[in-house]
Design an enzyme around this catalytic site. Structure first.
Site, PDB file in Angstrom:
ATOM      1  N   ILE A 140      -2.800 -12.110  -3.550  1.00  0.00           N
ATOM      2  CA  ILE A 140      -2.005 -11.249  -4.431  1.00  0.00           C
ATOM      3  C   ILE A 140      -1.646 -11.964  -5.726  1.00  0.00           C
ATOM      4  O   ILE A 140      -0.848 -11.461  -6.513  1.00  0.00           O
ATOM      5  CB  ILE A 140      -0.694 -10.824  -3.721  1.00  0.00           C
ATOM      6  CG1 ILE A 140       0.130 -12.058  -3.315  1.00  0.00           C
ATOM      7  CG2 ILE A 140      -1.002  -9.956  -2.499  1.00  0.00           C
ATOM      8  CD1 ILE A 140       1.539 -11.737  -2.851  1.00  0.00           C
ATOM      9  N   ASP A 141      -2.246 -13.157  -5.950  1.00  0.00           N
ATOM     10  CA  ASP A 141      -1.748 -14.036  -7.002  1.00  0.00           C
ATOM     11  C   ASP A 141      -2.389 -13.829  -8.371  1.00  0.00           C
ATOM     12  O   ASP A 141      -1.953 -14.408  -9.354  1.00  0.00           O
ATOM     13  CB  ASP A 141      -1.914 -15.507  -6.577  1.00  0.00           C
ATOM     14  CG  ASP A 141      -3.326 -15.798  -6.067  1.00  0.00           C
ATOM     15  OD1 ASP A 141      -4.307 -15.391  -6.718  1.00  0.00           O
ATOM     16  OD2 ASP A 141      -3.443 -16.450  -5.007  1.00  0.00           O
TER      17      ASP A 141
ATOM     18  N   CYS B   9      15.340   4.079 -14.363  1.00  0.00           N
ATOM     19  CA  CYS B   9      16.288   4.789 -13.480  1.00  0.00           C
ATOM     20  C   CYS B   9      17.128   3.849 -12.625  1.00  0.00           C
ATOM     21  O   CYS B   9      17.900   4.309 -11.775  1.00  0.00           O
ATOM     22  CB  CYS B   9      15.523   5.756 -12.578  1.00  0.00           C
ATOM     23  SG  CYS B   9      14.650   4.931 -11.225  1.00  0.00           S
TER      24      CYS B   9
ATOM     25  N   HIS C  42      -5.025  -6.640  -0.796  1.00  0.00           N
ATOM     26  CA  HIS C  42      -3.626  -6.718  -0.357  1.00  0.00           C
ATOM     27  C   HIS C  42      -2.674  -6.507  -1.522  1.00  0.00           C
ATOM     28  O   HIS C  42      -1.518  -6.910  -1.459  1.00  0.00           O
ATOM     29  CB  HIS C  42      -3.364  -8.054   0.351  1.00  0.00           C
ATOM     30  CG  HIS C  42      -4.067  -8.166   1.680  1.00  0.00           C
ATOM     31  ND1 HIS C  42      -4.250  -9.341   2.350  1.00  0.00           N
ATOM     32  CD2 HIS C  42      -4.651  -7.206   2.465  1.00  0.00           C
ATOM     33  CE1 HIS C  42      -4.908  -9.118   3.487  1.00  0.00           C
ATOM     34  NE2 HIS C  42      -5.167  -7.839   3.564  1.00  0.00           N
TER      35      HIS C  42
ATOM     36  N   CYS D  14      11.488   6.370  -9.073  1.00  0.00           N
ATOM     37  CA  CYS D  14      10.789   7.274  -9.998  1.00  0.00           C
ATOM     38  C   CYS D  14       9.289   6.994 -10.051  1.00  0.00           C
ATOM     39  O   CYS D  14       8.546   7.679 -10.739  1.00  0.00           O
ATOM     40  CB  CYS D  14      11.402   7.201 -11.406  1.00  0.00           C
ATOM     41  SG  CYS D  14      10.992   5.691 -12.318  1.00  0.00           S
TER      42      CYS D  14
ATOM     43  N   CYS E 221       8.463   1.320  -9.255  1.00  0.00           N
ATOM     44  CA  CYS E 221       9.809   1.774  -8.924  1.00  0.00           C
ATOM     45  C   CYS E 221       9.756   2.600  -7.638  1.00  0.00           C
ATOM     46  O   CYS E 221       8.929   3.495  -7.488  1.00  0.00           O
ATOM     47  CB  CYS E 221      10.383   2.604 -10.061  1.00  0.00           C
ATOM     48  SG  CYS E 221      12.017   3.253  -9.668  1.00  0.00           S
TER      49      CYS E 221
HETATM   50 ZN   LIG Z   1      12.538   4.141 -11.734  1.00  0.00          ZN
END
Ligand SMILES: [Zn+2]
Length: 261
Positions: free
Chosen positions: A114-115, A166, A130, A141, A138
């Site tokens: 994931i790097d 948000c 992965h 939202c 988020c």
């Molecule tokens: Zn948001």
């Protein structure tokens, strides 16, 4: 397992054999795992003894259900790992693979990491099975952001990253335990594997399903197989070339043979 570790396994003959296969390949696919990133200082968070398992059980704390019910536990656990990943630089193995791609030998890199170090090294066609720490989303939202501006303050202070739109909690775009693999990435990986003429496994012990089945699919369609990993894998018996050594020392040696004879 019929292979055992021996100093002879990375002999010039096996390096040469691997170089010949890569040089001939037109549609090679490389599958990389944690072993390619440990030389860059990133611990394998799925394996014990990495220091990240000492207080919490990662399968539990790095799970989708913990993230949903107790996000502060996830973020506390993830903070040192995120810091190590953010400051990490690609190593000689990442650079060699990018060079193979530029020269037209490698079509795709499929990674369990994931790097983002393959991209940092210059690789273009990278499928991240992965997920990635380069983006955050988020949970409220669903907007997506570049991770840097949000994760850097979290890495420094431990404060949970929040959406600028948000104030919802931001989740790194990494696949947690209990979460499905990203479907489009998985299909893209499978398509490339079915068409490849050579599969190179680099720094993966092939222990995490379903990713571990990809090399088998390549073999079943007649592709060659090179496995470069510190420890044996279940497919060593079917590989054309097995090099049980660090990828960061092995791949540059192979690259040298491919490009400079
Ligand atoms: Zn948001």
């Amino acid at each position: 397992m019929t292979e055992s570790a021996s100093p002879e396994l990375a002999s010039s003959a096996t390096i040469e054999d691997a170089a010949v296969l890569i040089h001939k390949a037109e549609r090679a696919v490389v599958l990389t795992g944690a072993g390619i990133s440990t030389p860059s200082g990133i611990p394998d968070f799925r394996s014990e003894g990495s220091g990240l398992w000492s207080h919490d059980e990662p399968m539990e704390v790095a799970s989708l259900s913990t993230f949903r019910t107790a996000p502060e536990r996830f973020f506390n656990w993830f903070q040192p790992l995120a810091g190590q990943i953010f400051s990490a630089e690609p190593n000689a193995a990442h650079l060699a693979l990018a060079e193979f791609e530029r020269a037209g030998h490698v079509r795709m890199i499929i990674t369990q990491n994931i790097d983002g170090l393959h991209q940092k090294a210059g690789s273009q066609n990278v499928v991240e099975l992965h997920g990635t720490l380069r983006m955050v989303s988020c949970t409220n939202c669903f907007r997506r952001f570049e991770a840097g501006p949000y994760l850097q303050p979290y890495i420094e202070t431990g404060k949970i990253p929040q959406c600028s739109n948000c104030n919802g909690i931001l989740k790194p775009d990494v696949i947690l335990f209990g979460e499905q693999l990203p479907q489009s990435a998985w299909y893209e990986a499978q398509r490339a594997v079915r068409q490849c003429d050579l599969m190179v496994v680099a720094g993966s012990s092939l222990e995490v399903l379903p990713v571990a089945r990809l090399p088998m699919q390549a073999l079943d369609r007649g592709a060659h197989l090179i496995i470069i990993n510190n420890t044996p894998t279940y497919l060593n018996v079917r590989a054309d070339v097995i090099i049980m050594d660090d990828v960061a020392t092995t791949l540059p040696k192979i690259a040298k043979r491919v490009f400079h004879g």
